[in-house]
Design a protein around this motif. Structure first.
Motif, PDB file in Angstrom:
ATOM      1  N   TRP A   1       4.501  14.834   6.284  1.00 50.48           N
ATOM      2  CA  TRP A   1       4.942  13.726   5.443  1.00 50.48           C
ATOM      3  C   TRP A   1       3.793  12.778   5.118  1.00 50.48           C
ATOM      4  CZ3 TRP A   1       9.005  14.188   2.699  1.00 50.48           C
ATOM      5  CH2 TRP A   1      10.104  14.916   3.163  1.00 50.48           C
ATOM      6  N   ARG A   2       2.903  12.555   6.084  1.00 46.60           N
ATOM      7  CA  ARG A   2       1.765  11.664   5.823  1.00 46.60           C
ATOM      8  C   ARG A   2       0.863  12.256   4.750  1.00 46.60           C
ATOM      9  NH1 ARG A   2      -3.426  11.229   8.127  1.00 46.60           N
ATOM     10  NH2 ARG A   2      -4.324   9.130   7.917  1.00 46.60           N
TER      11      ARG A   2
ATOM     12  N   TRP B   1       2.653  11.919   1.257  1.00 51.36           N
ATOM     13  CA  TRP B   1       2.616  10.593   0.625  1.00 51.36           C
ATOM     14  C   TRP B   1       1.202  10.222   0.201  1.00 51.36           C
ATOM     15  CZ3 TRP B   1       6.926   9.177  -1.196  1.00 51.36           C
ATOM     16  CH2 TRP B   1       8.126   9.413  -0.520  1.00 51.36           C
ATOM     17  N   LEU B   2       0.197  10.614   0.989  1.00 47.55           N
ATOM     18  CA  LEU B   2      -1.176  10.307   0.618  1.00 47.55           C
ATOM     19  C   LEU B   2      -1.591  11.034  -0.659  1.00 47.55           C
ATOM     20  CD1 LEU B   2      -3.061  10.321   4.057  1.00 47.55           C
ATOM     21  CD2 LEU B   2      -2.603   8.357   2.578  1.00 47.55           C
ATOM     22  N   ARG B   3      -1.076  12.230  -0.851  1.00 46.88           N
ATOM     23  CA  ARG B   3      -1.457  13.010  -2.025  1.00 46.88           C
ATOM     24  C   ARG B   3      -0.665  12.614  -3.269  1.00 46.88           C
ATOM     25  NH1 ARG B   3      -6.220  15.437  -0.580  1.00 46.88           N
ATOM     26  NH2 ARG B   3      -6.019  16.494   1.427  1.00 46.88           N
ATOM     27  N   THR B   4       0.576  12.195  -3.104  1.00 44.82           N
ATOM     28  CA  THR B   4       1.453  12.019  -4.262  1.00 44.82           C
ATOM     29  C   THR B   4       1.719  10.569  -4.618  1.00 44.82           C
ATOM     30  OG1 THR B   4       3.460  12.101  -2.861  1.00 44.82           O
ATOM     31  CG2 THR B   4       2.614  14.198  -3.742  1.00 44.82           C
ATOM     32  N   TRP B   5       1.106   9.605  -3.930  1.00 52.66           N
ATOM     33  CA  TRP B   5       1.424   8.214  -4.232  1.00 52.66           C
ATOM     34  C   TRP B   5       1.096   7.825  -5.679  1.00 52.66           C
ATOM     35  CZ3 TRP B   5      -2.042   4.694  -6.011  1.00 52.66           C
ATOM     36  CH2 TRP B   5      -3.397   4.931  -5.789  1.00 52.66           C
ATOM     37  N   PRO B   6       0.044   8.383  -6.323  1.00 61.33           N
ATOM     38  CA  PRO B   6      -0.156   8.028  -7.738  1.00 61.33           C
ATOM     39  C   PRO B   6       1.012   8.441  -8.631  1.00 61.33           C
ATOM     40  CG  PRO B   6      -2.158   8.989  -6.823  1.00 61.33           C
ATOM     41  CD  PRO B   6      -1.074   9.225  -5.827  1.00 61.33           C
TER      42      PRO B   6
ATOM     43  N   TRP C   1       4.233   8.624  -7.670  1.00 59.93           N
ATOM     44  CA  TRP C   1       5.338   7.691  -7.423  1.00 59.93           C
ATOM     45  C   TRP C   1       5.062   6.329  -8.054  1.00 59.93           C
ATOM     46  CZ3 TRP C   1       9.629   9.796  -5.708  1.00 59.93           C
ATOM     47  CH2 TRP C   1       9.556  10.963  -4.941  1.00 59.93           C
ATOM     48  N   LEU C   2       3.800   6.002  -8.289  1.00 61.15           N
ATOM     49  CA  LEU C   2       3.449   4.744  -8.949  1.00 61.15           C
ATOM     50  C   LEU C   2       3.532   4.866 -10.468  1.00 61.15           C
ATOM     51  CD1 LEU C   2       2.348   1.833  -8.789  1.00 61.15           C
ATOM     52  CD2 LEU C   2       0.045   2.801  -8.788  1.00 61.15           C
TER      53      LEU C   2
ATOM     54  N   LEU D   1       5.124  16.357  -9.189  1.00 62.69           N
ATOM     55  CA  LEU D   1       5.172  16.567  -7.739  1.00 62.69           C
ATOM     56  C   LEU D   1       4.836  18.004  -7.333  1.00 62.69           C
ATOM     57  CD1 LEU D   1       8.171  14.383  -6.514  1.00 62.69           C
ATOM     58  CD2 LEU D   1       5.731  13.991  -6.192  1.00 62.69           C
TER      59      LEU D   1
END
Length: 262
Positions: A59-60, A63-68, A70-71, A119
Motif C-alpha cells: 500500500w505504501r 500511494w507513493l507511485r499514484t499520488w499524482p 489522485w491529485l 491507475l
C-alpha cells in the motif's frame, strides 16, 4: 536503487513482459477513450481496484507511485464542473462559472475515467526497466532495432539532464552571473543545456555506429524477451475489464460514444 524500487522489482508484476503491460493498459484505456459516461468508468475502476492487491505492490508503494493521479483527477473534474457544458438544472450561474446537473455528471464521469485509465498504467509500469521494454519491443513486436536502441540510449540520457542543470547553475554562480534576472538566467541555461545535449547525442550516435548498432544485419540479443502464459493472462484480464465496462454501459443505456455524430 532504493529499497522501495528493489522490492517493487521482485513482485509478481515485475516478472511480466513490458509488452504485455503495454497491451493490457491499452486494452483498458481504449474503450474509455471513446466514451464519457459514469457507468463504464466506474465498472472499470472497481474491477481494477479489486485486482490491485494481486499486483505485488504494498500500500505504501501504491500511494507513493499514484499520488499524482489522485491529485490530478479531482482537479480535472473540478474544471469540468465549473466550466463544462451546462444542461439540466442550473445550480450556480456566476460570470464564467456555471454549475449544472449536466456539468456535475460530466465531472463525475471525467473523475472516474481519469482514475480508470491512469491507475492501471502507473501500477503496471512501476517496475518496467527501459532495457526490458526495448528487448520486448524489438523481439516481441519486431519494431526496427535501430529505432528501439536509439530510443533506449536517449532514454538512458534523460537522467543526466538534472546533473547537467545543476552543474550549469553552479558554474554560472561561480562566474557571478546567476544572482539576478531569473527569466534571462533560465533561458540561458536552457539553451546551454540544449547545446550540451546535442553534442552528447552526436557523440553517442557516433559511438553506437562504430560498435555496429546501425549495421543492416539481423541482430542478436543478450537477453531473450519471452511472451508466455503470464503475459497472455494479463492481456486477457485487460480485455475482460474493457468488455465488462462496455457491456455494463450499453445495458444500462449510458454508453456515450464521444466521436459519434451529434
Amino acid at each position: 536503487m532504493t529499497l522501495l524500487d528493489s522490492r517493487a522489482r521482485t513482485g509478481v508484476i515485475a516478472r511480466i513482459n513490458p509488452v504485455a503491460k503495454l497491451g493490457a493498459s491499452a486494452l483498458i484505456a481504449l474503450p474509455l477513450i471513446f466514451t464519457l459516461d459514469v457507468v463504464s468508468a466506474a465498472v472499470a475502476l472497481v474491477l481494477e481496484l479489486l485486482l490491485l492487491p494481486f499486483a505485488g505492490l504494498g500500500w505504501r508503494e501504491f500511494w507513493l507511485r499514484t499520488w499524482p493521479v489522485w491529485l490530478a483527477a479531482p482537479l480535472t473534474a473540478l474544471t469540468i464542473a465549473l466550466y463544462g457544458e451546462a444542461s439540466g438544472t442550473v445550480y450556480v450561474d456566476w460570470f464564467l462559472v456555471r454549475i449544472s446537473e449536466g456539468s456535475l455528471e460530466l465531472a463525475l464521469a471525467t473523475l472516474l475515467r481519469v482514475l480508470a485509465i491512469a491507475l492501471p498504467s502507473v501500477v503496471l509500469f512501476v517496475t518496467v526497466d527501459p532495457t526490458d521494454l526495448a528487448d520486448g519491443l524489438a523481439q516481441v513486436l519486431h519494431l526496427p532495432a535501430r529505432f528501439v536502441l536509439g530510443a533506449l540510449a536517449g532514454l538512458r540520457m534523460v537522467g543526466l539532464f538534472l546533473d547537467d542543470w545543476r552543474a550549469l547553475e553552479l558554474a554560472r554562480r561561480a562566474r557571478g552571473v546567476a544572482d539576478r534576472g531569473r527569466i534571462r538566467r533560465f533561458l540561458g541555461m536552457a539553451f546551454a543545456l540544449l547545446v550540451l545535449s546535442i553534442r552528447r547525442g552526436s557523440k553517442l550516435a557516433t559511438a553506437m555506429e562504430a560498435r555496429g548498432f546501425g549495421a543492416p544485419v539481423r541482430r542478436t540479443w543478450a537477453r531473450v524477451s519471452r511472451f508466455g502464459w503470464r503475459e497472455w493472462t494479463l492481456m486477457a484480464i485487460g480485455a475482460a475489464i474493457s468488455a465488462a465496462a462496455v457491456c455494463a454501459a450499453v445495458v444500462v443505456g449510458t454508453w456515450n460514444f464521444i466521436l459519434g455524430p451529434g
